[in-house]
Design a protein around this motif. Structure first.
Motif, PDB file in Angstrom:
ATOM      1  N   SER A   1      -0.417  51.709 -16.636  1.00 45.31           N
ATOM      2  CA  SER A   1      -0.518  50.904 -15.420  1.00 45.31           C
ATOM      3  C   SER A   1      -0.659  49.423 -15.754  1.00 45.31           C
ATOM      4  N   ARG A   2      -1.499  49.116 -16.740  1.00 42.78           N
ATOM      5  CA  ARG A   2      -1.684  47.705 -17.122  1.00 42.78           C
ATOM      6  C   ARG A   2      -0.365  47.085 -17.618  1.00 42.78           C
ATOM      7  N   ASN A   3       0.353  47.817 -18.479  1.00 37.18           N
ATOM      8  CA  ASN A   3       1.637  47.307 -18.982  1.00 37.18           C
ATOM      9  C   ASN A   3       2.635  47.094 -17.840  1.00 37.18           C
ATOM     10  N   PHE A   4       2.603  48.026 -16.871  1.00 37.96           N
ATOM     11  CA  PHE A   4       3.516  47.889 -15.734  1.00 37.96           C
ATOM     12  C   PHE A   4       3.191  46.656 -14.900  1.00 37.96           C
ATOM     13  N   ILE A   5       1.932  46.431 -14.601  1.00 36.03           N
ATOM     14  CA  ILE A   5       1.524  45.263 -13.804  1.00 36.03           C
ATOM     15  C   ILE A   5       1.896  43.967 -14.529  1.00 36.03           C
ATOM     16  N   THR A   6       1.726  43.973 -15.855  1.00 33.41           N
ATOM     17  CA  THR A   6       2.077  42.784 -16.642  1.00 33.41           C
ATOM     18  C   THR A   6       3.564  42.477 -16.537  1.00 33.41           C
ATOM     19  N   LYS A   7       4.410  43.503 -16.669  1.00 29.78           N
ATOM     20  CA  LYS A   7       5.860  43.296 -16.614  1.00 29.78           C
ATOM     21  C   LYS A   7       6.350  43.016 -15.191  1.00 29.78           C
ATOM     22  N   GLN A   8       5.859  43.804 -14.241  1.00 31.40           N
ATOM     23  CA  GLN A   8       6.400  43.731 -12.886  1.00 31.40           C
ATOM     24  C   GLN A   8       5.893  42.526 -12.106  1.00 31.40           C
ATOM     25  N   TYR A   9       4.618  42.222 -12.240  1.00 33.78           N
ATOM     26  CA  TYR A   9       4.015  41.159 -11.432  1.00 33.78           C
ATOM     27  C   TYR A   9       3.675  39.903 -12.242  1.00 33.78           C
ATOM     28  N   HIS A  10       3.925  39.961 -13.537  1.00 33.54           N
ATOM     29  CA  HIS A  10       3.663  38.822 -14.424  1.00 33.54           C
ATOM     30  C   HIS A  10       2.206  38.368 -14.342  1.00 33.54           C
ATOM     31  N   LEU A  11       1.320  39.359 -14.295  1.00 33.57           N
ATOM     32  CA  LEU A  11      -0.120  39.107 -14.341  1.00 33.57           C
ATOM     33  C   LEU A  11      -0.645  39.609 -15.690  1.00 33.57           C
ATOM     34  N   PRO A  12      -1.632  38.940 -16.283  1.00 36.17           N
ATOM     35  CA  PRO A  12      -2.125  39.341 -17.620  1.00 36.17           C
ATOM     36  C   PRO A  12      -3.029  40.562 -17.577  1.00 36.17           C
ATOM     37  N   ALA A  13      -2.515  41.639 -16.998  1.00 36.44           N
ATOM     38  CA  ALA A  13      -3.333  42.847 -16.836  1.00 36.44           C
ATOM     39  C   ALA A  13      -3.657  43.496 -18.169  1.00 36.44           C
ATOM     40  N   ASP A  14      -2.860  43.225 -19.197  1.00 32.97           N
ATOM     41  CA  ASP A  14      -3.075  43.866 -20.496  1.00 32.97           C
ATOM     42  C   ASP A  14      -4.238  43.252 -21.271  1.00 32.97           C
ATOM     43  N   VAL A  15      -4.764  42.108 -20.800  1.00 32.08           N
ATOM     44  CA  VAL A  15      -5.862  41.455 -21.534  1.00 32.08           C
ATOM     45  C   VAL A  15      -7.105  41.249 -20.673  1.00 32.08           C
ATOM     46  N   LEU A  16      -6.989  41.395 -19.348  1.00 34.46           N
ATOM     47  CA  LEU A  16      -8.125  41.143 -18.460  1.00 34.46           C
ATOM     48  C   LEU A  16      -8.987  42.401 -18.285  1.00 34.46           C
ATOM     49  N   LEU A  17     -10.274  42.179 -18.080  1.00 33.05           N
ATOM     50  CA  LEU A  17     -11.163  43.275 -17.691  1.00 33.05           C
ATOM     51  C   LEU A  17     -10.838  43.685 -16.265  1.00 33.05           C
ATOM     52  N   THR A  18     -11.273  44.895 -15.886  1.00 31.90           N
ATOM     53  CA  THR A  18     -10.921  45.422 -14.568  1.00 31.90           C
ATOM     54  C   THR A  18     -11.400  44.507 -13.448  1.00 31.90           C
ATOM     55  N   ASP A  19     -12.631  44.037 -13.502  1.00 32.43           N
ATOM     56  CA  ASP A  19     -13.165  43.175 -12.441  1.00 32.43           C
ATOM     57  C   ASP A  19     -12.344  41.872 -12.337  1.00 32.43           C
ATOM     58  N   ASP A  20     -12.029  41.281 -13.483  1.00 29.01           N
ATOM     59  CA  ASP A  20     -11.256  40.032 -13.479  1.00 29.01           C
ATOM     60  C   ASP A  20      -9.845  40.268 -12.943  1.00 29.01           C
ATOM     61  N   LEU A  21      -9.255  41.394 -13.300  1.00 25.73           N
ATOM     62  CA  LEU A  21      -7.904  41.711 -12.827  1.00 25.73           C
ATOM     63  C   LEU A  21      -7.898  41.914 -11.317  1.00 25.73           C
ATOM     64  N   VAL A  22      -8.895  42.617 -10.787  1.00 28.29           N
ATOM     65  CA  VAL A  22      -8.980  42.847  -9.337  1.00 28.29           C
ATOM     66  C   VAL A  22      -9.114  41.525  -8.598  1.00 28.29           C
TER      67      VAL A  22
END
Length: 298
Positions: free
Chosen positions: A211-232
């Motif tokens: 899921s994190r890799n998908f969010i990073t590719k699809q939405y160009h958000l740094p989901a692969d390095v952020l903690l869950t709270d920061d990502l939300v």
């Protein structure tokens, strides 16, 4: 006395049987484009061959030869050249060489002056009146077809460039490719049967990574390095992912963190629901991007 008579007879005989070259130019002053003639004559050739420059090549550059005629008989050679000059100034016809047998004969040089006789203010009349010609459509096409074809080719090139830039081949990172790739990864996860075996920790670790890799590719958000709270927080601030999808990501990611630290133990139904929710989120992601593009256009 006899000796003197002998010398005189010898000179007379030698002169009588030697070649005599003569030349003459008709006019020494010419108007621009006016024709002139030069005549070269050689007598007493005695059937010998006369060699000279080829036809139309006897006179130098500025003299435009119009007609070059050669007349030869057993005892004489005559060459008559008609020419014109189309530049103002003084021009020289140099010595012209003619070879008779083994002997070379040369003419004398001539200087020709060319003047412009036209006066300022002279009226210039056409030789013929202009004639009106009615052109048909095919005539206009023949005149301008290359311009038309060049213009059409340029327009087509511009359109092709615009289409390529706007609707060109999708890159490997395009939404459709990212979606399909992630769905394949989810299917591979399901085939590992973590749910059926109750291996919730391995299941959530891999589900969250996908899921994190998908969010990073699809939405160009740094989901692969952020903690869950920061990502939300970033998702809510960025407003790119729909609220429905945000809720799913938040619930699954929080549960994954709890499982990772052994603070909760989900059952098979919860694992199955989280898997289905993430898969639907991946499928719906293209709608989020379409809405985002419309929002940017507005």
């Amino acid at each position: 006395m006899k000796k003197i008579l002998f010398i005189i007879c010898f000179l007379v005989c030698a002169n009588a049987f030697s070649q005599i070259l003569s030349s003459n130019v008709e006019k020494k002053t010419l108007a621009l484009g006016e024709t002139d003639h030069i005549v070269i004559k050689i007598d007493n050739i005695g059937g010998q061959k006369v060699s000279a420059a080829p036809k139309d090549e006897l006179l130098p550059f500025h003299f435009e030869e119009i007609k070059d005629s050669i007349g030869v008989n057993a005892n004489s050679y005559e060459r008559k050249i008609e020419f014109a000059v189309y530049e103002e100034g003084k021009f020289t016809i140099p010595e012209l060489e003619f070879k008779v047998g083994g002997k070379i004969l040369k003419t004398i040089p001539y200087e020709i002056e060319v003047i412009n006789t036209a006066q300022k203010g002279d009226q210039i009349n056409d030789i013929m009146k202009n004639k009106e010609v009615k052109l048909e459509a095919t005539d206009y096409w023949e005149l301008y077809k290359w311009y038309v074809l060049a213009a059409l080719a340029l327009i087509a090139l511009i359109i092709a460039i615009i289409m390529f830039v706007k609707w060109g081949r999708k890159k490997k990172s395009s939404p459709v490719v990212a979606t399909n790739q992630t769905l394949k990864e989810l299917e591979s996860l399901k085939k590992k049967k973590y749910i059926e075996e109750g291996n919730y920790r391995s299941f959530y670790v891999e589900l969250i990574d996908i899921s994190r890799n998908f969010i990073t590719k699809q939405y160009h958000l740094p989901a692969d390095v952020l903690l869950t709270d920061d990502l939300v927080q970033l998702m809510k601030k960025n407003n790119t992912i729909s609220q429905e999808n945000e809720k799913i990501v938040e619930e699954v990611f929080v549960r994954g963190d709890l499982v990772k630290f052994a603070k909760t133990f989900p059952d098979k139904n919860t694992m199955e629901k989280d898997f289905m929710d993430i898969r639907e989120f991946v499928k719906r992601s293209s709608k989020d991007l379409e809405f985002e593009n419309l929002r940017k256009d507005v």
